[in-house]
Design an enzyme around this catalytic site. Structure first.
Site, PDB file in Angstrom:
ATOM      1  N   HIS A 505     -54.416  20.922  44.457  1.00  0.00           N
ATOM      2  CA  HIS A 505     -54.213  22.180  43.733  1.00  0.00           C
ATOM      3  C   HIS A 505     -55.519  22.968  43.617  1.00  0.00           C
ATOM      4  O   HIS A 505     -55.608  24.118  44.032  1.00  0.00           O
ATOM      5  CB  HIS A 505     -53.652  21.855  42.340  1.00  0.00           C
ATOM      6  CG  HIS A 505     -53.513  23.032  41.443  1.00  0.00           C
ATOM      7  ND1 HIS A 505     -52.290  23.532  41.044  1.00  0.00           N
ATOM      8  CD2 HIS A 505     -54.443  23.838  40.865  1.00  0.00           C
ATOM      9  CE1 HIS A 505     -52.480  24.593  40.271  1.00  0.00           C
ATOM     10  NE2 HIS A 505     -53.784  24.789  40.131  1.00  0.00           N
ATOM     11  N   GLU A 506     -56.530  22.323  43.065  1.00  0.00           N
ATOM     12  CA  GLU A 506     -57.804  23.025  42.835  1.00  0.00           C
ATOM     13  C   GLU A 506     -58.422  23.497  44.140  1.00  0.00           C
ATOM     14  O   GLU A 506     -58.967  24.591  44.225  1.00  0.00           O
ATOM     15  CB  GLU A 506     -58.795  22.124  42.096  1.00  0.00           C
ATOM     16  CG  GLU A 506     -58.433  21.859  40.651  1.00  0.00           C
ATOM     17  CD  GLU A 506     -58.240  23.129  39.836  1.00  0.00           C
ATOM     18  OE1 GLU A 506     -58.859  24.158  40.145  1.00  0.00           O
ATOM     19  OE2 GLU A 506     -57.435  23.078  38.893  1.00  0.00           O
ATOM     20  N   HIS A 509     -57.289  26.768  45.284  1.00  0.00           N
ATOM     21  CA  HIS A 509     -57.976  27.927  44.705  1.00  0.00           C
ATOM     22  C   HIS A 509     -59.262  28.215  45.487  1.00  0.00           C
ATOM     23  O   HIS A 509     -59.613  29.374  45.724  1.00  0.00           O
ATOM     24  CB  HIS A 509     -58.342  27.669  43.245  1.00  0.00           C
ATOM     25  CG  HIS A 509     -57.164  27.638  42.316  1.00  0.00           C
ATOM     26  ND1 HIS A 509     -56.179  28.589  42.309  1.00  0.00           N
ATOM     27  CD2 HIS A 509     -56.825  26.762  41.327  1.00  0.00           C
ATOM     28  CE1 HIS A 509     -55.283  28.302  41.370  1.00  0.00           C
ATOM     29  NE2 HIS A 509     -55.652  27.201  40.764  1.00  0.00           N
ATOM     30  N   HIS A 512     -58.324  29.946  48.584  1.00  0.00           N
ATOM     31  CA  HIS A 512     -57.881  31.312  48.276  1.00  0.00           C
ATOM     32  C   HIS A 512     -59.100  32.245  48.231  1.00  0.00           C
ATOM     33  O   HIS A 512     -59.070  33.361  48.739  1.00  0.00           O
ATOM     34  CB  HIS A 512     -57.157  31.310  46.926  1.00  0.00           C
ATOM     35  CG  HIS A 512     -56.179  32.437  46.741  1.00  0.00           C
ATOM     36  ND1 HIS A 512     -55.235  32.428  45.750  1.00  0.00           N
ATOM     37  CD2 HIS A 512     -55.992  33.596  47.401  1.00  0.00           C
ATOM     38  CE1 HIS A 512     -54.514  33.538  45.821  1.00  0.00           C
ATOM     39  NE2 HIS A 512     -54.952  34.266  46.814  1.00  0.00           N
TER      40      HIS A 512
HETATM   41 ZN   LIG Z   1     -54.867  26.230  39.088  1.00  0.00          ZN
END
Ligand SMILES: [Zn+2]
Length: 718
Positions: A505-506, A509, A512
């Protein structure tokens, strides 16, 4: 603009910490997944290559003393003010896009780079004095950032430019529309006296918010137990340094999430679970309750003065949901859809508790559900989450994830020697496009807990991407700050399956940010609406539930030929599904609490906040214990205010996005879909409307159906 941005920096995702690990050096240095080794000249080569692509790669000089922190702030504010002065003077002469909006984006980007760096210093510096100085500097920065929106001269220049009725398209058109909206939201359209008052309130609000956050960070509570009291808690946990503090004394820091959760999930004695939860739910209570009332009162006053019914309406205007009613409607729909599933889960826990205690009248309390959920996993699904850790040694997981992300995003990572590391174990990686070799950015990893470090998991944007005036592109730098269980003597860091999910998940980011192509910093990377920003990362969580994905890296560290048995994964999935009702009802309870606080608490009755918060949490999930004040320890209150609904909102989008990979020929490894994801979602950032990006990736309109199906919720209205 900047004020909001800065508050977002502390956002991110959740969990917690302690301790510097000494055995980092024991971990293998070379990475298998197509990574280049660390080389002395690697960073210089990367920089030189960037230049050939018209890209700029820079690494910031981190402040390491109180004096440096102070002088950085002073210099940054002076330069930014000079930049704003130049823009402001423009209104008397000829106004251009570059001289107004372009210059504004650049000025704020430069200032934000200092703020972003100081936010990282504040959370990671090994020096308490430097952390304190950075905290003070950020406070001053936030006050400055609030004030800059009130600069009449700059507003005048932007308005003068808008008055030329320029014919703009795409990103430039969006920038003009949003900057004008910012000024309206800041109150610049109000009469002078009202505007001044809003400005004063907002400054006060920023100060209170920083204090509230700092109380959350500093809140500590240690509880001591004997071994007998901690029956059921895993041996490996109890033997950790810092936990075992005496011959028969074990110290639990209830503010350290992984310690808190381990006890709640495993301690057999209800009284122990209760003590730990009750103390946790009182963290920061005395310090933050008075601030809470003031914060909510001020927010309401500001929203009303600006013409909004509530702070929630004001906040949500700039999100995908657009208004509080839409967000509330979404949460209520999910709450109702989950009613049946939630009740049956609690009933199953109750039966387990009756069997365990022999008390036919036993009720499931807030401190019980995690324990019985864990028991259920062990008994019904034969999943002992702790036992799975052997399959997830940190280094293997990291390399495995790198390998997958390199494939689907079409990039390559190379470890390089950082010119500066704030602590010895910090690592730096350079990211390049796999096909062309174009340098795309750099990321730091600071992955293990230590005293005084940030307690959660988050990505800190250090330098944001932006097209510079000379046409070159400044590539971004981010830092991944995590708190995975540290290695211990004779044993590597072993992640839980949930940790693995968090890492995927992290790192999403980080990607992104890294893959951005947006021209303006305002739209670059993960600067997308907050109810969308989690969606791509939440989508990537689906990866760690896929057998093929896990088999590509997960193996028993003591016997690497041993993969996770398929039945265990199936059981793990079933076990996760088994508690979706509790998981989402708990999350909805926070979302609804947050919206209740920000639609119903006014400056006149801010004293009702605690009661309203506890009532909402108790109604939607399980009853709060006597004396609880979780709302005083609710990190999301500042920076994610009236935004908690966004998690479920984004989860719904994530499930929708994941279907594209699920239906692709190569599933979660599909290169074609990965490239489309990079192009339509990651590269564009907020340079166009999020809904457009989502639908371009999906190749169809959005649907709530995949999410409802995934969590076992009844159809809407059912
Ligand atoms: Zn997050």
């Amino acid at each position: 603009m900047v004020a909001m941005k800065l508050l977002m920096l502390a956002g991110g995702c959740w969990v917690s910490v302690l301790l510097v690990c000494s055995s980092m050096a024991d971990q293998p240095d070379s990475l298998s997944a197509g990574l280049l080794p660390v080389g002395d000249g690697a960073l210089e080569e990367f920089r030189a290559r960037a230049t050939r692509f018209g890209n700029v790669v820079t690494l910031p000089a981190y402040e390491t003393s109180v004096a440096e922190v102070r002088s950085s702030l002073e210099r940054t504010l002076a330069e930014a003010n000079a930049g704003l002065d130049r823009i402001g003077q423009g209104r008397t002469g000829e106004v251009t896009f570059a001289g107004t909006l372009g210059a504004l984006d650049e000025t704020l980007w430069r200032a934000n780079a200092t703020a972003g760096r100081l936010a990282l210093v504040k959370e990671t510096s090994p020096d308490a004095g430097v952390r304190e100085a950075a905290t003070e500097a950020l406070k001053a920065y936030q006050e400055w950032a609030v004030a800059l929106e009130y600069r009449e001269d700059v507003y005048g220049a932007v308005r003068a430019y808008a008055a030329t009725r320029p014919v703009l398209a795409g990103e430039e058109e969006k920038l003009l529309a949003e900057v004008l909206r910012d000024y309206r939201r800041a109150g610049l359209a109000l009469p002078r006296a009202d505007r001044d008052e809003v400005e004063r309130w907002r400054k006060e609000l920023a100060r209170l918010g920083t204090d509230y956050e700092s109380h959350v960070t500093k809140a500590q509570q240690a509880l001591r137990f004997s071994r007998a009291e901690l029956a059921g808690v895993p041996e490996s946990f109890l033997e950790r340094p810092g936990i075992k503090t005496g011959a028969d004394e074990y110290t639990i820091q209830v503010n350290v999430t992984w310690q808190y959760l381990t006890v709640l999930e495993n301690a057999e004695l209800e009284g122990v679970r209760q003590r730990v939860l009750v103390e946790h739910h009182r963290l920061a209570k005395e310090a933050n309750l008075p601030l809470l009332g003031q914060i909510l009162g001020l927010r309401h006053a500001i929203a009303r003065r600006l013409g909004y019914a509530s702070w929630a309406d004001y906040q949500i205007e700039v999100k995908m949901a657009r208004d509080a009613a839409t967000a509330m409607g979404f949460l209520r729909e999910l709450q109702a859809g989950l009613e049946g599933k939630f009740r049956s889960e609690v009933e199953e826990f109750r039966r387990l508790k009756v069997a365990a205690t022999g008390d036919a009248g036993a009720r499931v309390e807030l401190w019980d559900w995690r324990y019985f959920a864990n028991q259920l996993k062990k008994s019904k699904y034969s999943v002992d989450a702790e036992q799975l850790r052997v399959f997830f040694p940190y280094q293997r997981v990291l390399e495995g994830m790198f390998s997958i992300y390199q494939r689907i995003f079409g990039v390559r990572f190379a470890r390089v020697e950082p010119p500066h590391r704030w602590v010895a174990e910090v690592q730096l990686y350079a990211v390049s496009d796999a096909a062309t070799g174009e340098p795309l950015g750099l990321f730091y990893l600071d992955m293990f807990p230590r005293e005084g470090k940030y307690h959660h998991f988050a990505v800190f944007p250090v330098i944001e991407g932006k097209r510079l005036r000379d046409g070159s592109y400044q590539r971004p730098v981010v830092a991944l700050v995590c708190n995975f269980p540290p290695p211990s003597p004779g044993q590597p860091s072993l992640l839980s399956h949930q940790d693995v999910e968090t890492l995927f998940h992290e790192f999403g980011h980080a990607m992104h940010n890294m893959l951005t192509r947006a021209a303006f910093a305002r739209f670059a990377g993960s600067n997308v609406p907050r109810d969308f920003v989690e969606a791509p990362s939440q989508m990537l969580e689906h990866w760690v539930w896929d057998k093929r994905v896990l088999d590509s890296f997960a193996a028993d560290y003591r016997e690497p030929t041993r993969k996770i048995p398929p039945e265990i994964l199936a059981q793990l999935k079933a076990a996760k599904f088994a508690t979706y009702g509790c998981h989402y009802r708990r999350q909805l309870s926070f979302g609804l609490m947050d919206l209740a606080l920000h639609t119903r608490v006014t400056e006149a009755d801010s004293g009702v906040a605690l009661e309203l918060a506890n009532r909402t949490l108790s109604e939607v999930f399980l009853a709060q214990p006597e004396g609880a004040a979780l709302v005083a320890y609710f990190g999301h209150l500042v920076g994610y205010d009236a935004g908690y609904y966004g998690y479920a909102w984004a989860d719904a989008i994530a499930a929708d996005l994941a279907t594209v990979f699920e239906q692709a020929p190569d599933g979660y490894f599909d290169v074609g879909v990965g490239q489309r994801l990079r192009a339509e979602i990651y590269a564009v950032g907020d340079s166009r409307d999020a809904t457009v990006s989502i639908e371009k990736f999906l190749g169809r309109g959005r649907s709530l159906e995949p999410f409802l199906r995934k969590i076992g919720a009844g159809a809407p209205g059912g």
